[in-house]
Design a protein around this motif. Sequence first.
Motif, short mmCIF file in Angstrom:
data_model
loop_
_atom_site.label_atom_id
_atom_site.label_comp_id
_atom_site.label_asym_id
_atom_site.label_seq_id
_atom_site.Cartn_x
_atom_site.Cartn_y
_atom_site.Cartn_z
N SER A 178 13.29 7.43 -1.41
CA SER A 178 12.18 8.01 -0.68
C SER A 178 11.89 6.45 0.26
CB SER A 178 11.12 8.11 -1.22
OG SER A 178 10.81 6.21 -2.07
N ASP A 179 10.35 6.70 1.00
CA ASP A 179 10.72 5.69 2.03
C ASP A 179 10.35 4.63 1.92
OD1 ASP A 179 9.35 8.22 2.97
OD2 ASP A 179 9.11 7.43 4.62
N ASP A 180 9.99 4.26 0.64
CA ASP A 180 9.99 2.40 0.23
C ASP A 180 10.78 2.71 -1.17
OD1 ASP A 180 7.49 3.19 -1.29
OD2 ASP A 180 6.77 2.65 0.05
N ALA B 119 1.07 -1.08 -0.11
CA ALA B 119 -0.26 -0.09 -0.31
C ALA B 119 0.69 1.20 0.26
CB ALA B 119 -0.90 0.11 1.34
N HIS B 120 1.96 1.27 -0.10
CA HIS B 120 3.01 2.14 -0.01
C HIS B 120 3.00 2.69 -1.14
CE1 HIS B 120 5.13 1.41 4.22
NE2 HIS B 120 3.86 2.05 4.54
N ASN B 121 3.27 3.69 -1.63
CA ASN B 121 3.44 4.93 -2.51
C ASN B 121 4.18 5.33 -2.58
OD1 ASN B 121 2.80 5.58 -4.72
ND2 ASN B 121 0.81 7.25 -4.48
N SER B 122 5.21 5.44 -3.42
CA SER B 122 6.12 6.23 -4.35
C SER B 122 6.42 6.89 -5.30
CB SER B 122 7.70 4.82 -3.72
OG SER B 122 7.69 3.33 -5.02
N SER C 224 1.13 4.33 -7.22
CA SER C 224 -0.23 4.43 -7.60
C SER C 224 -0.58 5.29 -7.78
CB SER C 224 -0.46 3.26 -6.34
OG SER C 224 -0.66 4.01 -5.27
N ARG C 225 -2.08 5.40 -7.58
CA ARG C 225 -2.75 6.68 -7.81
C ARG C 225 -2.14 7.48 -6.81
NH1 ARG C 225 -7.64 9.17 -5.56
NH2 ARG C 225 -9.27 9.55 -7.31
N LEU D 113 2.30 13.59 0.06
CA LEU D 113 1.13 12.66 0.33
C LEU D 113 1.18 11.57 0.82
CD1 LEU D 113 2.59 9.58 -2.18
CD2 LEU D 113 3.36 12.10 -3.18
N SER D 114 0.20 10.63 1.01
CA SER D 114 -0.15 9.89 1.88
C SER D 114 -0.66 8.53 0.75
CB SER D 114 -1.58 10.32 2.59
OG SER D 114 -1.63 9.52 3.61
N SER D 115 -0.10 7.82 1.63
CA SER D 115 -0.36 6.30 1.01
C SER D 115 -1.50 5.91 1.20
CB SER D 115 0.68 5.33 1.42
OG SER D 115 1.51 5.23 0.71
N SER D 116 -2.07 5.25 -0.02
CA SER D 116 -3.47 4.07 0.98
C SER D 116 -3.72 3.48 2.47
CB SER D 116 -3.70 2.92 -0.07
OG SER D 116 -3.02 1.83 0.02
N ASP D 117 -2.37 3.19 2.51
CA ASP D 117 -2.60 2.85 3.92
C ASP D 117 -2.46 4.24 5.28
OD1 ASP D 117 0.04 3.32 3.83
OD2 ASP D 117 0.81 2.00 4.26
#
Length: 188
Positions: free
Chosen positions: A155-157, A16-19, A44-45, A93-97
Amino acid sequence: MALGVSLLLPATPAAAHNSLTGSDPADGARVAAAPARIELRFLSRVDPATTKITVVGPDNVPAAGAAPRFAGSRVAVPFKPGKAGLYIVGYQLSSSDGHPVKGEVRFTLTTGTPADPASPSPSPSSAAPSPSVGTALPPTGAATTAGPAVPAARSDDDGTPVWPWLVVAGLVVAGLGAALLRRRATRS
């Protein structure tokens, strides 16, 4: 057995993490002609309600021509070039999680009037504090400086999806369970 199999699988970040997957101009690029817009591409979106994009140029001058436009996993920001020099595109931004992701893309515009060498470049101490994730975007034409950000390359992931590993682990566990049931059935 399931524990043994799970220990053999490599650890991967949550799916669920976006990057950030890319940008135009690319991080670290030197461009002679100013682009009409800056584009950021994510894994992702991207949710406009929880996303903040800033663009600042030499002398910490805002360089976003208008509010960002969102299209799925892409964000386009009209670019308002100023002096030649370093431009920093900050994103938060905020990931979906719900996990916050932030970073920046830096590129150098080589044409135009050179930036004043006595001017400080954007730094965490001169930047305005970043609003928390979940705040609305600034009004059209407004841009603020981003707080300290992690470069896009760090980035974070790493964006590696975890779902293929979960499918493989599920198949292995199911196969082992079926083998045990067969073995038990033949003994009875």
